[in-house]
Design a protein around this motif. Sequence first.
Motif, PDB file in Angstrom:
ATOM      1  N   PRO A   1      -4.523  -0.243   5.913  1.00  0.00           N
ATOM      2  CA  PRO A   1      -3.550   0.569   6.661  1.00  0.00           C
ATOM      3  C   PRO A   1      -2.117   0.073   6.542  1.00  0.00           C
ATOM      4  CG  PRO A   1      -4.846  -0.796   8.158  1.00  0.00           C
ATOM      5  CD  PRO A   1      -5.476  -0.924   6.813  1.00  0.00           C
ATOM      6  N   GLN A   2      -1.933  -1.215   6.278  1.00  0.00           N
ATOM      7  CA  GLN A   2      -0.568  -1.756   6.191  1.00  0.00           C
ATOM      8  C   GLN A   2       0.131  -1.372   4.894  1.00  0.00           C
ATOM      9  OE1 GLN A   2      -1.375  -6.011   7.194  1.00  0.00           O
ATOM     10  NE2 GLN A   2       0.331  -5.745   8.597  1.00  0.00           N
ATOM     11  N   THR A   3      -0.633  -1.326   3.806  1.00  0.00           N
ATOM     12  CA  THR A   3      -0.010  -1.150   2.491  1.00  0.00           C
ATOM     13  C   THR A   3      -0.408   0.139   1.779  1.00  0.00           C
ATOM     14  OG1 THR A   3      -1.812  -2.342   1.396  1.00  0.00           O
ATOM     15  CG2 THR A   3       0.054  -3.646   2.186  1.00  0.00           C
ATOM     16  N   GLY A   4      -1.502   0.781   2.217  1.00  0.00           N
ATOM     17  CA  GLY A   4      -1.968   1.977   1.524  1.00  0.00           C
ATOM     18  C   GLY A   4      -2.742   1.675   0.260  1.00  0.00           C
ATOM     19  N   LEU A   5      -3.011   0.403  -0.017  1.00  0.00           N
ATOM     20  CA  LEU A   5      -3.780   0.012  -1.196  1.00  0.00           C
ATOM     21  C   LEU A   5      -5.236  -0.236  -0.814  1.00  0.00           C
ATOM     22  CD1 LEU A   5      -1.241  -2.448  -2.888  1.00  0.00           C
ATOM     23  CD2 LEU A   5      -1.450   0.023  -3.165  1.00  0.00           C
ATOM     24  N   TYR A   6      -6.085  -0.377  -1.833  1.00  0.00           N
ATOM     25  CA  TYR A   6      -7.509  -0.545  -1.568  1.00  0.00           C
ATOM     26  C   TYR A   6      -7.817  -1.883  -0.899  1.00  0.00           C
ATOM     27  CZ  TYR A   6      -8.493   3.525  -4.475  1.00  0.00           C
ATOM     28  OH  TYR A   6      -8.544   4.797  -4.986  1.00  0.00           O
TER      29      TYR A   6
END
Length: 319
Positions: A172-177
């Motif tokens: 949720p912080q970075t939008g990465l997996y």
Amino acid sequence: MAIAQEKMTKVCMFLEHHVLPPTPLNFQVVYTYISKIHFALNNAIDDAIDAHQNIDELFIEQLYFEYLNQGHKTEVAMIENVNGVINSLSQNAQQTEKKLNDFAGHVNDCMHSLDENNIANSRIALERLNEQTQLLLTQQAQFKHQLSQAKKLHEATKKQLNTLRKQHVIDPQTGLYKRHYLTKQTQLWLKQDKSISAIAIQIDNLEHFINNFGDAIGEVILNKVAKQVQKYVSQSGLAGRSAKDQFIVLLANIEPETANLIAQKVISGVEKLRFISSKSDLKLPPISLSLGITEQQQGDFNQLVKSASNAAFKSRSSQ
């Protein structure tokens, strides 16, 4: 009671030793580890400790999804079952409709063929049969309408499940997996005999930003770097967050030169970023990155991360 208290003490000591906040997820994983009731999870943590791997929140989260959380598997199985039911209903409806239409046509043909014989009773019977056929066709139309509504409900449910799935696999912080998704993808690629290149992207001065300018600035730094990583990787590989201040990029079956090119593009993109404090108009220092690249055709995700991280550390030390 004494045993339970002893376990609680060990859990607290473990969390404190590894600087882990006592969140429900962290507590559940560590309590399971201390209780020694999950062989695979215990082995994973013991291996990480023996390898001097950093035991942080992201690693604990990875273990939770890999070994303790069965909810996502249930959701996937449920949507697959719903898909099967809907598809079966749709096929049956189409087949039934065709048969009923054929039957209605036969009845009409039969009625016309009986006109010359003037068999009144037969015509009455056939007319009643025709009425019943029309009734069945009406019921069939109602069934198709209900099926259409069921499909709409199915699509809405599917969207909700996809949203839940996204929450499972996206940081949720970075939008990465998240790590556990990258772990599964690594296993899949290795089973397909693919070589995997991993690029570790370490933000060397993230703690400096947090300590001197606050957590909010730290979040901004993370998000900006993550966007640069995603920008250059979205079409060629998978980008994820592997630690508090580190990202990892997985690339399958690519040349080392391509991995180096992607890494250099990320560095170039981050170097262009400039930050100014909205409160004091103070120009913030540039972001410092260390990158490490590794390639392997065996092992697992954790080994990939460790190898790439070591390469990033050596790169930083040589600067």
